[in-house]
Design a protein around this motif. Structure first.
Motif, mmCIF file in Angstrom:
data_model
loop_
_atom_site.group_PDB
_atom_site.id
_atom_site.type_symbol
_atom_site.label_atom_id
_atom_site.label_comp_id
_atom_site.label_asym_id
_atom_site.label_seq_id
_atom_site.Cartn_x
_atom_site.Cartn_y
_atom_site.Cartn_z
ATOM 1 N N PHE A 1 35.172 34.246 49.122
ATOM 2 C CA PHE A 1 36.019 33.154 49.659
ATOM 3 C C PHE A 1 36.427 32.178 48.587
ATOM 4 N N ILE A 2 37.896 31.717 49.011
ATOM 5 C CA ILE A 2 38.440 30.604 47.964
ATOM 6 C C ILE A 2 38.810 29.515 49.101
ATOM 7 N N ALA A 3 38.458 28.052 48.831
ATOM 8 C CA ALA A 3 38.821 27.120 49.908
ATOM 9 C C ALA A 3 39.819 26.176 49.046
ATOM 10 N N VAL A 4 40.813 25.810 49.749
ATOM 11 C CA VAL A 4 41.649 24.664 49.258
ATOM 12 C C VAL A 4 41.362 23.618 50.245
ATOM 13 N N THR A 5 40.920 22.489 49.707
ATOM 14 C CA THR A 5 40.752 21.186 50.385
ATOM 15 C C THR A 5 42.266 20.454 50.403
ATOM 16 N N GLU A 6 41.925 19.434 51.488
ATOM 17 C CA GLU A 6 43.218 18.459 51.919
ATOM 18 C C GLU A 6 43.990 17.956 50.520
ATOM 19 N N ASP A 7 42.739 17.421 49.673
ATOM 20 C CA ASP A 7 43.266 16.788 48.570
ATOM 21 C C ASP A 7 43.660 17.708 47.394
ATOM 22 N N GLY A 8 43.747 19.069 47.834
ATOM 23 C CA GLY A 8 44.343 20.036 46.612
ATOM 24 C C GLY A 8 43.238 20.667 45.686
ATOM 25 N N GLU A 9 41.955 20.118 45.959
ATOM 26 C CA GLU A 9 40.778 20.976 45.210
ATOM 27 C C GLU A 9 40.585 22.466 45.786
ATOM 28 N N VAL A 10 40.214 22.987 44.705
ATOM 29 C CA VAL A 10 40.151 24.455 44.823
ATOM 30 C C VAL A 10 38.474 25.029 44.462
ATOM 31 N N TRP A 11 38.015 25.366 45.634
ATOM 32 C CA TRP A 11 36.519 25.641 45.508
ATOM 33 C C TRP A 11 36.287 27.078 45.593
ATOM 34 N N MET A 12 35.636 27.660 44.553
ATOM 35 C CA MET A 12 35.065 28.944 44.396
ATOM 36 C C MET A 12 33.851 29.172 43.805
ATOM 37 N N ASP A 13 33.093 29.810 44.581
ATOM 38 C CA ASP A 13 31.669 30.259 44.058
ATOM 39 C C ASP A 13 30.781 29.136 44.045
ATOM 40 N N LYS A 14 31.120 28.110 44.888
ATOM 41 C CA LYS A 14 30.472 26.871 45.315
ATOM 42 C C LYS A 14 30.558 25.722 43.975
ATOM 43 N N ARG A 15 31.709 25.818 43.643
ATOM 44 C CA ARG A 15 32.121 24.721 42.470
ATOM 45 C C ARG A 15 33.551 24.608 42.413
ATOM 46 N N VAL A 16 34.222 23.524 42.185
ATOM 47 C CA VAL A 16 35.568 23.173 41.951
ATOM 48 C C VAL A 16 36.023 23.868 40.789
ATOM 49 N N ILE A 17 37.016 24.447 40.812
ATOM 50 C CA ILE A 17 37.818 25.003 39.562
ATOM 51 C C ILE A 17 39.187 24.750 39.528
ATOM 52 N N LEU B 1 37.803 35.086 39.573
ATOM 53 C CA LEU B 1 37.877 36.142 40.282
ATOM 54 C C LEU B 1 37.839 37.545 39.817
ATOM 55 N N GLU B 2 38.144 37.546 38.531
ATOM 56 C CA GLU B 2 37.908 38.609 37.833
ATOM 57 C C GLU B 2 36.334 38.762 37.404
ATOM 58 N N ARG B 3 35.663 37.683 37.225
ATOM 59 C CA ARG B 3 34.332 38.019 36.949
ATOM 60 C C ARG B 3 33.499 38.196 38.153
ATOM 61 N N LEU B 4 33.741 37.574 39.129
ATOM 62 C CA LEU B 4 33.281 37.961 40.492
ATOM 63 C C LEU B 4 33.515 39.347 40.964
ATOM 64 N N VAL C 1 48.409 26.243 47.731
ATOM 65 C CA VAL C 1 47.987 27.477 48.709
ATOM 66 C C VAL C 1 48.578 28.864 47.953
ATOM 67 N N VAL C 2 49.851 28.388 47.677
ATOM 68 C CA VAL C 2 50.734 29.528 47.069
ATOM 69 C C VAL C 2 50.231 29.933 45.613
ATOM 70 N N GLU C 3 50.162 28.764 44.923
ATOM 71 C CA GLU C 3 49.714 29.021 43.458
ATOM 72 C C GLU C 3 48.292 29.861 43.310
ATOM 73 N N VAL C 4 47.168 29.645 44.384
ATOM 74 C CA VAL C 4 46.030 30.282 44.452
ATOM 75 C C VAL C 4 46.373 31.522 44.839
ATOM 76 N N MET C 5 47.226 31.903 45.753
ATOM 77 C CA MET C 5 47.555 33.310 46.214
ATOM 78 C C MET C 5 48.031 33.919 44.937
ATOM 79 N N ASP C 6 48.992 33.260 44.121
ATOM 80 C CA ASP C 6 49.516 34.064 42.911
ATOM 81 C C ASP C 6 48.788 34.312 42.055
ATOM 82 N N GLN C 7 47.487 33.553 41.951
ATOM 83 C CA GLN C 7 46.389 33.986 40.980
ATOM 84 C C GLN C 7 45.757 35.042 41.425
#
Length: 133
Positions: free
Chosen positions: A61-77, A86-89, A111-117
């Protein structure tokens, strides 16, 4: 008179070794086959959807907050680090679908940038989480 031979009674014992071996093998089997879900690490306000289906085999799961923070694996990236993380996971535990949990107030561009990644990491199936899932 005949002599009766007394046979010494042996203590009745049950050998527990085979049972312990089987239990140990089952424990190893369940540890190896367990699927660990890589949660984003933050709860977001997901948009409502009338018809939504949660993929059964999603475990990243990858979360994008209202502030634009991206959370992945229980930390902000950083958005640029989504692909590498994602490649590591995926090396640890392969998955064919990634769930993006975007807040209703999140900027569409992030969100689109995250989807591109995600696409750059080689994953073609991306699912957007809604309040229904």
């Amino acid at each position: 008179m005949g002599r009766k031979n007394r046979v010494e009674e042996q203590d009745a014992e049950i050998d527990m070794t085979p049972m312990l071996d089987i239990v140990f093998i089952m424990l190893i089997f369940f540890i190896v086959t367990t699927v660990f879900v890589k949660e984003a690490g933050i709860e977001v306000n997901k948009p409502e959807a009338a018809l939504s289906v949660m993929p059964k085999n999603a475990n990243i799961f990858i979360a994008v907050t209202e502030d634009g923070e991206v959370w992945m694996d229980k930390r902000v990236i950083d958005v640029d680090m989504v692909r590498a993380t994602l490649e590591r996971l995926m090396a640890e535990q392969p998955s064919d679908v990634i769930i993006v949990q975007a807040d209703k107030g999140a900027e569409h561009g992030v969100v689109v940038e995250v989807m591109d990644q995600i696409k750059a990491a080689g994953i073609d199936r991306i699912s957007i989480a809604t309040a229904g899932n």
